[in-house]
Design a protein around this motif. Structure first.
Motif, PDB file in Angstrom:
ATOM      1  N   MET A  23      -1.841  15.020 -22.514  1.00 50.42           N
ATOM      2  CA  MET A  23      -0.508  15.330 -22.850  1.00 50.42           C
ATOM      3  C   MET A  23      -0.635  16.771 -23.252  1.00 50.42           C
ATOM      4  SD  MET A  23       1.750  13.353 -25.364  1.00 50.42           S
ATOM      5  CE  MET A  23       2.200  11.733 -24.282  1.00 50.42           C
ATOM      6  N   LYS A  24       0.493  17.622 -22.601  1.00 53.11           N
ATOM      7  CA  LYS A  24       0.703  18.963 -22.923  1.00 53.11           C
ATOM      8  C   LYS A  24       1.452  19.129 -24.197  1.00 53.11           C
ATOM      9  CE  LYS A  24      -0.122  20.998 -18.787  1.00 53.11           C
ATOM     10  NZ  LYS A  24      -1.023  22.006 -18.563  1.00 53.11           N
ATOM     11  N   ARG A  25       0.778  20.084 -25.176  1.00 51.31           N
ATOM     12  CA  ARG A  25       1.340  20.260 -26.464  1.00 51.31           C
ATOM     13  C   ARG A  25       2.459  21.530 -26.483  1.00 51.31           C
ATOM     14  NH1 ARG A  25      -1.188  18.003 -30.486  1.00 51.31           N
ATOM     15  NH2 ARG A  25      -1.361  20.010 -31.908  1.00 51.31           N
ATOM     16  N   ILE A  26       3.551  21.207 -27.114  1.00 50.55           N
ATOM     17  CA  ILE A  26       4.713  22.498 -27.062  1.00 50.55           C
ATOM     18  C   ILE A  26       4.968  22.726 -28.781  1.00 50.55           C
ATOM     19  CG2 ILE A  26       7.013  22.788 -26.689  1.00 50.55           C
ATOM     20  CD1 ILE A  26       6.864  20.960 -24.501  1.00 50.55           C
ATOM     21  N   VAL A  27       5.067  23.838 -28.878  1.00 55.77           N
ATOM     22  CA  VAL A  27       5.805  24.550 -29.912  1.00 55.77           C
ATOM     23  C   VAL A  27       7.173  25.119 -29.722  1.00 55.77           C
ATOM     24  CG1 VAL A  27       5.678  26.158 -32.006  1.00 55.77           C
ATOM     25  CG2 VAL A  27       3.376  24.895 -31.544  1.00 55.77           C
ATOM     26  N   ILE A  28       8.115  24.685 -30.781  1.00 55.55           N
ATOM     27  CA  ILE A  28       9.343  25.242 -30.559  1.00 55.55           C
ATOM     28  C   ILE A  28       9.964  26.272 -31.726  1.00 55.55           C
ATOM     29  CG2 ILE A  28      11.891  24.602 -30.295  1.00 55.55           C
ATOM     30  CD1 ILE A  28      10.911  21.904 -29.011  1.00 55.55           C
ATOM     31  N   VAL A  29      10.319  27.415 -31.328  1.00 63.53           N
ATOM     32  CA  VAL A  29      10.393  28.496 -32.061  1.00 63.53           C
ATOM     33  C   VAL A  29      12.006  28.861 -31.889  1.00 63.53           C
ATOM     34  CG1 VAL A  29       9.731  30.674 -33.059  1.00 63.53           C
ATOM     35  CG2 VAL A  29       8.385  29.216 -31.955  1.00 63.53           C
ATOM     36  N   GLU A  30      12.624  28.591 -33.027  1.00 67.73           N
ATOM     37  CA  GLU A  30      14.167  28.947 -33.002  1.00 67.73           C
ATOM     38  C   GLU A  30      14.717  28.893 -34.534  1.00 67.73           C
ATOM     39  OE1 GLU A  30      17.668  29.318 -32.641  1.00 67.73           O
ATOM     40  OE2 GLU A  30      16.899  29.084 -30.646  1.00 67.73           O
ATOM     41  N   ASP A  31      15.630  29.929 -34.823  1.00 70.42           N
ATOM     42  CA  ASP A  31      15.942  30.266 -36.241  1.00 70.42           C
ATOM     43  C   ASP A  31      17.253  29.421 -36.365  1.00 70.42           C
ATOM     44  OD1 ASP A  31      17.189  31.676 -34.495  1.00 70.42           O
ATOM     45  OD2 ASP A  31      17.976  33.122 -35.891  1.00 70.42           O
ATOM     46  N   GLU A  32      17.811  28.872 -35.430  1.00 70.57           N
ATOM     47  CA  GLU A  32      19.238  27.932 -35.826  1.00 70.57           C
ATOM     48  C   GLU A  32      18.774  26.720 -35.707  1.00 70.57           C
ATOM     49  OE1 GLU A  32      22.284  28.986 -33.163  1.00 70.57           O
ATOM     50  OE2 GLU A  32      21.774  31.060 -33.024  1.00 70.57           O
ATOM     51  N   PRO A  33      18.898  25.825 -36.831  1.00 70.67           N
ATOM     52  CA  PRO A  33      18.432  24.628 -37.037  1.00 70.67           C
ATOM     53  C   PRO A  33      18.890  23.579 -35.949  1.00 70.67           C
ATOM     54  CG  PRO A  33      18.904  25.356 -39.251  1.00 70.67           C
ATOM     55  CD  PRO A  33      19.238  26.432 -38.110  1.00 70.67           C
ATOM     56  N   LEU A  34      20.296  23.641 -35.719  1.00 62.64           N
ATOM     57  CA  LEU A  34      21.022  22.743 -34.743  1.00 62.64           C
ATOM     58  C   LEU A  34      20.492  22.844 -33.528  1.00 62.64           C
ATOM     59  CD1 LEU A  34      24.549  22.814 -36.366  1.00 62.64           C
ATOM     60  CD2 LEU A  34      22.923  20.903 -36.359  1.00 62.64           C
ATOM     61  N   THR A  35      20.286  24.153 -32.820  1.00 66.48           N
ATOM     62  CA  THR A  35      19.877  24.594 -31.805  1.00 66.48           C
ATOM     63  C   THR A  35      18.222  24.031 -31.568  1.00 66.48           C
ATOM     64  OG1 THR A  35      21.096  26.628 -31.652  1.00 66.48           O
ATOM     65  CG2 THR A  35      19.248  26.234 -29.869  1.00 66.48           C
ATOM     66  N   ARG A  36      17.339  24.050 -32.725  1.00 64.91           N
ATOM     67  CA  ARG A  36      16.231  23.709 -32.478  1.00 64.91           C
ATOM     68  C   ARG A  36      16.083  21.832 -32.432  1.00 64.91           C
ATOM     69  NH1 ARG A  36      14.378  26.093 -36.829  1.00 64.91           N
ATOM     70  NH2 ARG A  36      14.462  24.262 -38.233  1.00 64.91           N
ATOM     71  N   ILE A  37      16.947  21.288 -33.218  1.00 63.28           N
ATOM     72  CA  ILE A  37      17.194  19.804 -33.016  1.00 63.28           C
ATOM     73  C   ILE A  37      17.683  19.442 -31.684  1.00 63.28           C
ATOM     74  CG2 ILE A  37      18.758  17.926 -33.767  1.00 63.28           C
ATOM     75  CD1 ILE A  37      18.825  19.162 -36.553  1.00 63.28           C
ATOM     76  N   GLY A  38      18.501  20.405 -31.060  1.00 63.89           N
ATOM     77  CA  GLY A  38      19.181  19.987 -29.738  1.00 63.89           C
ATOM     78  C   GLY A  38      18.125  19.953 -28.622  1.00 63.89           C
TER      79      GLY A  38
END
Length: 116
Positions: free
Chosen positions: A1-16
């Motif tokens: 399984m490939k592992r991903i880190v998501i970096v986004e300052d807007e919480p709603l965009t990160r949740i999306g």
């Protein structure tokens, strides 16, 4: 399984981004998330993801600086930029620093994100 880190300052965009796909069904695990480049570096060092999905404009450390540092420390890590900025200068800089792809947030679809 490939592992991903998501970096986004807007919480709603990160949740999306987190909820737009059943990531595990496609062989991906969300290893962590961060609201800026400084937090991201800590998460990346702790989790050693295969892929980083990052925004460009963020507080403390922007995505361009994050790409530069990640590529120096983890040259084989894949980086995908998701940004609202449709400016050629940002795209060129991100790609020169080592980003693997650049996707506009406004045109993103789950299938195209998976394809990248």
């Amino acid at each position: 399984m490939k592992r991903i880190v998501i970096v986004e300052d807007e919480p709603l965009t990160r949740i999306g981004i987190l909820s737009c796909l059943d990531w595990t069904a496609y062989g991906y695990e969300i290893a962590g998330q961060a609201a800026n480049g400084v937090e991201a570096l800590s998460v990346i060092r702790d989790t050693h993801p295969d892929i980083v999905i990052t925004d460009i404009r963020m507080p403390k450390m922007d995505g361009l600086e994050l790409i530069k540092v990640v590529k120096q420390q983890f040259p084989n890590m894949k980086i995908i930029v998701l940004s609202c900025l449709n400016e050629v200068a940002y795209v060129k800089t991100a790609m020169k620093l080592g980003a693997d792809d650049y996707i506009l947030k406004l045109s993103i679809e789950a299938d195209s994100l998976l394809e990248v």
